[in-house]
Every structure is written in structure tokens, then in C-alpha cells.
Scaffold this motif. Structure first.
Motif, PDB file in Angstrom:
ATOM      1  N   VAL A   8       0.857  -1.356   0.299  1.00 36.17           N
ATOM      2  CA  VAL A   8      -0.360   0.138   0.138  1.00 36.17           C
ATOM      3  C   VAL A   8       1.165   1.717  -0.003  1.00 36.17           C
ATOM      4  O   VAL A   8       1.705   0.713  -0.022  1.00 36.17           O
ATOM      5  N   ALA A   9       0.674   2.041  -0.760  1.00 32.86           N
ATOM      6  CA  ALA A   9       1.436   3.714  -0.306  1.00 32.86           C
ATOM      7  C   ALA A   9       1.439   4.340   1.468  1.00 32.86           C
ATOM      8  O   ALA A   9       0.073   3.528   1.527  1.00 32.86           O
ATOM      9  N   GLU A  10       2.004   5.068   1.621  1.00 38.38           N
ATOM     10  CA  GLU A  10       1.771   5.118   2.153  1.00 38.38           C
ATOM     11  C   GLU A  10       0.749   6.451   3.045  1.00 38.38           C
ATOM     12  O   GLU A  10       0.616   6.720   2.069  1.00 38.38           O
ATOM     13  N   GLY A  11       0.491   6.467   4.483  1.00 40.35           N
ATOM     14  CA  GLY A  11      -0.239   7.548   4.676  1.00 40.35           C
ATOM     15  C   GLY A  11      -1.763   6.943   5.880  1.00 40.35           C
ATOM     16  O   GLY A  11      -2.354   7.620   6.380  1.00 40.35           O
ATOM     17  N   ARG A  12      -1.537   5.702   5.946  1.00 43.58           N
ATOM     18  CA  ARG A  12      -2.790   4.766   7.057  1.00 43.58           C
ATOM     19  C   ARG A  12      -2.332   4.794   8.011  1.00 43.58           C
ATOM     20  O   ARG A  12      -1.646   4.415   8.382  1.00 43.58           O
ATOM     21  N   THR A  13      -2.966   4.649   9.119  1.00 43.88           N
ATOM     22  CA  THR A  13      -2.443   4.707  10.330  1.00 43.88           C
ATOM     23  C   THR A  13      -2.569   3.278  10.391  1.00 43.88           C
ATOM     24  O   THR A  13      -2.896   2.242   9.983  1.00 43.88           O
ATOM     25  N   ASP A  64      -5.059   6.037  -5.473  1.00 42.49           N
ATOM     26  CA  ASP A  64      -3.254   6.208  -4.736  1.00 42.49           C
ATOM     27  C   ASP A  64      -4.156   5.277  -3.585  1.00 42.49           C
ATOM     28  O   ASP A  64      -2.522   5.072  -3.160  1.00 42.49           O
ATOM     29  N   ALA A  65      -5.129   5.008  -3.096  1.00 43.14           N
ATOM     30  CA  ALA A  65      -5.237   3.654  -2.039  1.00 43.14           C
ATOM     31  C   ALA A  65      -5.324   2.560  -2.749  1.00 43.14           C
ATOM     32  O   ALA A  65      -5.885   1.392  -1.759  1.00 43.14           O
ATOM     33  N   VAL A  66      -4.747   2.286  -3.521  1.00 45.22           N
ATOM     34  CA  VAL A  66      -4.588   0.791  -4.478  1.00 45.22           C
ATOM     35  C   VAL A  66      -4.225  -0.141  -3.185  1.00 45.22           C
ATOM     36  O   VAL A  66      -3.158   0.160  -2.472  1.00 45.22           O
ATOM     37  N   VAL A  67      -4.693  -1.231  -3.053  1.00 46.78           N
ATOM     38  CA  VAL A  67      -4.289  -2.850  -2.405  1.00 46.78           C
ATOM     39  C   VAL A  67      -3.703  -3.465  -3.012  1.00 46.78           C
ATOM     40  O   VAL A  67      -4.739  -4.523  -3.857  1.00 46.78           O
ATOM     41  N   MET A  68      -2.242  -3.703  -2.978  1.00 44.27           N
ATOM     42  CA  MET A  68      -2.015  -4.784  -4.173  1.00 44.27           C
ATOM     43  C   MET A  68      -1.497  -5.614  -3.327  1.00 44.27           C
ATOM     44  O   MET A  68      -1.176  -6.080  -2.439  1.00 44.27           O
TER      45      MET A  68
END
Length: 138
Positions: A8-13, A64-68
């Protein structure tokens, strides 16, 4: 047995990351009847711009919140079982705020001989661990 890599891209808690992992695990436990304790996930956060996930010609975009997700497991499950797992993962992720278009899953299989759970021992091959689903295809 599933081993899952989640990018995931940075930024999640931290709580948000845990929710993603848990949602995927719930789908796997329900869909593939793996034991609750077979929970092997590696989560990696990437700086913005380091994940590229275009639409592959399907006509939709991703945020940008894609989950691979990369799922590694033993061969032997039917195409229908895999499709059901993919749908369950998307459903569980939707419940924690991930849009369906932002769920990308790659799936790889190997045999029982392709696993070691510690000390370099191939415990499925030696018989120390029962091969999950041997004789049945969930």
C-alpha cells in the motif's frame, strides 16, 4: 495455508493497516477454511508514486489507495474457489473502506514441497505437518 503480501501507499494509520490485514485473513478463513492461526501476512508501505496499478484496459481507474495483494498457497484449489476468494477479499476490504477498483490480487501456487515454517525443515514433505486439504479441494 496462505502467505499474503500486502503493498500500500504510505498514509494509513496502524489501525487502518491492521484492518486491511484482518479483512483479508477473514476472507481466507471463511473461503478456504484455513485455521484462524494460519495467519502469515507481510505488509509494506511505499512512498506515494511507487505503486503503479493502471486499469489493464478494463475501463476504470484506481485511486492512490490501491491495495496490491500477492497470495501464495499450495496448488489444488479450483478456479471457482479462487474466484470466490477474490470476491470475499474485495467484500471484506470494502467493509473497511477500500473501493473495489482499488483491490488488485495476484495468486501464485506451489506444492507441499515448497514450504518451510522454521529451522529449514520441509515439514509438509517430511510428514511433520499434515498437508492442508489433502484429499479434498475447498
Amino acid at each position: 495455508m496462505l502467505m499474503i503480501r500486502i503493498d500500500v501507499a504510505e498514509g494509513r494509520t496502524p489501525a487502518g493497516l491492521a484492518a486491511l490485514s484482518r479483512a483479508i485473513h477473514v476472507a481466507a478463513v471463511q473461503g478456504y477454511r484455513i485455521p484462524e492461526g494460519d495467519y502469515f501476512h507481510v505488509m509494506t508501505e511505499h512512498p506515494c508514486g511507487q505503486i503503479v496499478a493502471l486499469d489493464a484496459g478494463l475501463g476504470f481507474g484506481r485511486s492512490d489507495a490501491v491495495v496490491m495483494i500477492q497470495a501464495f498457497t499450495q496448488r489444488g484449489r479450483s478456479g471457482e474457489a479462487k474466484a470466490a476468494l477474490f470476491a470475499a477479499i474485495a467484500r471484506e476490504l470494502r467493509a473497511v473502506g477500500v473501493a473495489g477498483e482499488d483491490v488488485f490480487i495476484g495468486y501464485s501456487e506451489n506444492g507441499a514441497e515448497g514450504w518451510s515454517f522454521g529451522f529449514g525443515r520441509a515439514r509438509y514433505s517430511t510428514g511433520e505437518l499434515a498437508v492442508p486439504g489433502a484429499g479434498e479441494a475447498p
